[in-house]
Design an enzyme around this catalytic site. Sequence first.
Site, PDB file in Angstrom:
ATOM      1  N   ASN A   9      45.408  12.616  -8.411  1.00  9.09           N
ATOM      2  CA  ASN A   9      46.855  12.552  -8.642  1.00  9.09           C
ATOM      3  C   ASN A   9      47.079  12.752 -10.132  1.00  9.09           C
ATOM      4  OD1 ASN A   9      49.557  11.924  -8.908  1.00  9.09           O
ATOM      5  ND2 ASN A   9      49.262   9.710  -8.690  1.00  9.09           N
ATOM      6  N   TRP A  10      47.639  13.906 -10.465  1.00 13.69           N
ATOM      7  CA  TRP A  10      47.803  14.235 -11.888  1.00 13.69           C
ATOM      8  C   TRP A  10      49.046  13.599 -12.514  1.00 13.69           C
ATOM      9  CZ3 TRP A  10      46.334  20.130 -12.663  1.00 13.69           C
ATOM     10  CH2 TRP A  10      44.946  20.255 -12.549  1.00 13.69           C
ATOM     11  N   LYS A  11      49.889  12.999 -11.723  1.00 16.63           N
ATOM     12  CA  LYS A  11      51.124  12.394 -12.235  1.00 16.63           C
ATOM     13  C   LYS A  11      51.876  13.418 -13.100  1.00 16.63           C
ATOM     14  CE  LYS A  11      48.526   8.136 -12.309  1.00 16.63           C
ATOM     15  NZ  LYS A  11      48.591   6.726 -12.494  1.00 16.63           N
ATOM     16  N   HIS A  95      54.140   6.272  -3.979  1.00 12.16           N
ATOM     17  CA  HIS A  95      53.240   5.838  -5.066  1.00 12.16           C
ATOM     18  C   HIS A  95      53.908   4.692  -5.822  1.00 12.16           C
ATOM     19  CE1 HIS A  95      50.921   5.862  -8.766  1.00 12.16           C
ATOM     20  NE2 HIS A  95      49.990   6.500  -8.097  1.00 12.16           N
ATOM     21  N   GLU A  97      54.257   4.054  -8.806  1.00 15.16           N
ATOM     22  CA  GLU A  97      55.109   4.456  -9.938  1.00 15.16           C
ATOM     23  C   GLU A  97      56.467   4.932  -9.443  1.00 15.16           C
ATOM     24  OE1 GLU A  97      52.201   7.075 -11.659  1.00 15.16           O
ATOM     25  OE2 GLU A  97      50.961   5.336 -12.129  1.00 15.16           O
ATOM     26  N   GLU A 167      46.398   1.050  -3.124  1.00 11.32           N
ATOM     27  CA  GLU A 167      46.313   1.101  -4.577  1.00 11.32           C
ATOM     28  C   GLU A 167      46.886  -0.189  -5.164  1.00 11.32           C
ATOM     29  OE1 GLU A 167      46.131   5.288  -6.157  1.00 11.32           O
ATOM     30  OE2 GLU A 167      48.233   5.003  -5.688  1.00 11.32           O
ATOM     31  N   GLY A 173      45.752   2.764 -13.622  1.00  8.41           N
ATOM     32  CA  GLY A 173      45.870   3.171 -15.023  1.00  8.41           C
ATOM     33  C   GLY A 173      45.575   2.057 -16.011  1.00  8.41           C
ATOM     34  N   SER A 213      41.991   2.996 -11.066  1.00  9.71           N
ATOM     35  CA  SER A 213      40.925   3.118 -12.070  1.00  9.71           C
ATOM     36  C   SER A 213      39.567   3.480 -11.459  1.00  9.71           C
ATOM     37  CB  SER A 213      40.830   1.848 -12.919  1.00  9.71           C
ATOM     38  OG  SER A 213      42.053   1.643 -13.615  1.00  9.71           O
ATOM     39  N   GLY A 234      43.650   8.872 -10.469  1.00 10.84           N
ATOM     40  CA  GLY A 234      44.612   9.317 -11.476  1.00 10.84           C
ATOM     41  C   GLY A 234      43.880   9.885 -12.677  1.00 10.84           C
TER      42      GLY A 234
HETATM   43  C1  PEP Z   1      46.919   6.746  -9.231  1.00 12.04           C
HETATM   44  O1  PEP Z   1      47.701   7.328  -9.953  1.00 12.04           O
HETATM   45  O2  PEP Z   1      47.121   6.774  -8.019  1.00 12.04           O
HETATM   46  C2  PEP Z   1      45.768   6.053  -9.820  1.00 12.04           C
HETATM   47  C3  PEP Z   1      44.982   5.386  -9.008  1.00 12.04           C
HETATM   48  O3  PEP Z   1      45.589   6.143 -11.168  1.00 12.04           O
HETATM   49  P1  PEP Z   1      44.292   5.684 -12.023  1.00 12.04           P
HETATM   50  O4  PEP Z   1      43.088   6.259 -11.307  1.00 12.04           O
HETATM   51  O5  PEP Z   1      44.484   6.314 -13.369  1.00 12.04           O
HETATM   52  O6  PEP Z   1      44.266   4.221 -12.047  1.00 12.04           O
END
Ligand code: PEP
Length: 255
Positions: A9-11, A95, A97, A167, A173, A213, A234
Amino acid sequence: MRKLLIAGNWKMNQTASQTEAFCLEFKAKGLQGHKVDILLSPSFTSIPAMISILGDTPVHVAAQDMCYEDRGAYTAAVSAEMLVDAKCSHVLLGHSERRQYFHESDEGVNLKTKQALKYGLTPIICIGETKEQRESNIMEEVIKTQLLGALADLSNEEILKTVIAYEPVWAIGTGLTATPEQAQEVHRFIRTLLEERTDMETADQLQILYGGSAKPTNADALLSENDIDGLLIGGASLKVNDFFQMIEAGDKLNS
Ligand code: PEP
């Protein structure tokens, strides 16, 4: 056995030209013949660049959100039909976010899930608790509400066409990862909820991804857990080598 899915997931990162550079380097590493499914979810504006390079590989391309309506006066929204036309196969929904910054609700995720299925897109439904919710022992209630809310009114056949991503918000993040045991415990809980909501056969087949993470150093341990069927990644998915190493970790376990 459930196939593993390694998803990035590049956000809100990577312009179209940065996406092109990533995809060329990624493709050069070899994308054919992997044992796991691979998926990347760039920004809307980078989808054409990604498809132009990865379109002839097995890599799936997902959008990070979409609208619950077919078309019309919904300024700035992107429809399921547009995503299908752009050659997306999946869409991330709910998600954390989106929930946190854009007031995404369980009802909204449910409408979008139905809309994605109507157009043949695979919804990747994201659920997870905050640190405060975990600490106040309401984690299971939160997860149950999010999961059953997203799946409201769906038949077992439709539910089988979805992917669930657990998640924990406190791990996204932040560099904090749920331990493989902590993640497995929640994944097991989610599969039990799915079994109650559908039946054992359906729940057994559903992919439940872990996100928060995930990185090359913990991918193997997370993926080794019984009910963890892949990763939603991410930060580490923005680095070709890291993302590729996580695909290789999955390959070893799926072989
Ligand atoms: C995500 O954006 O879904 C995510 C898990 O991010 P990260 O791996 O950076 O924690």
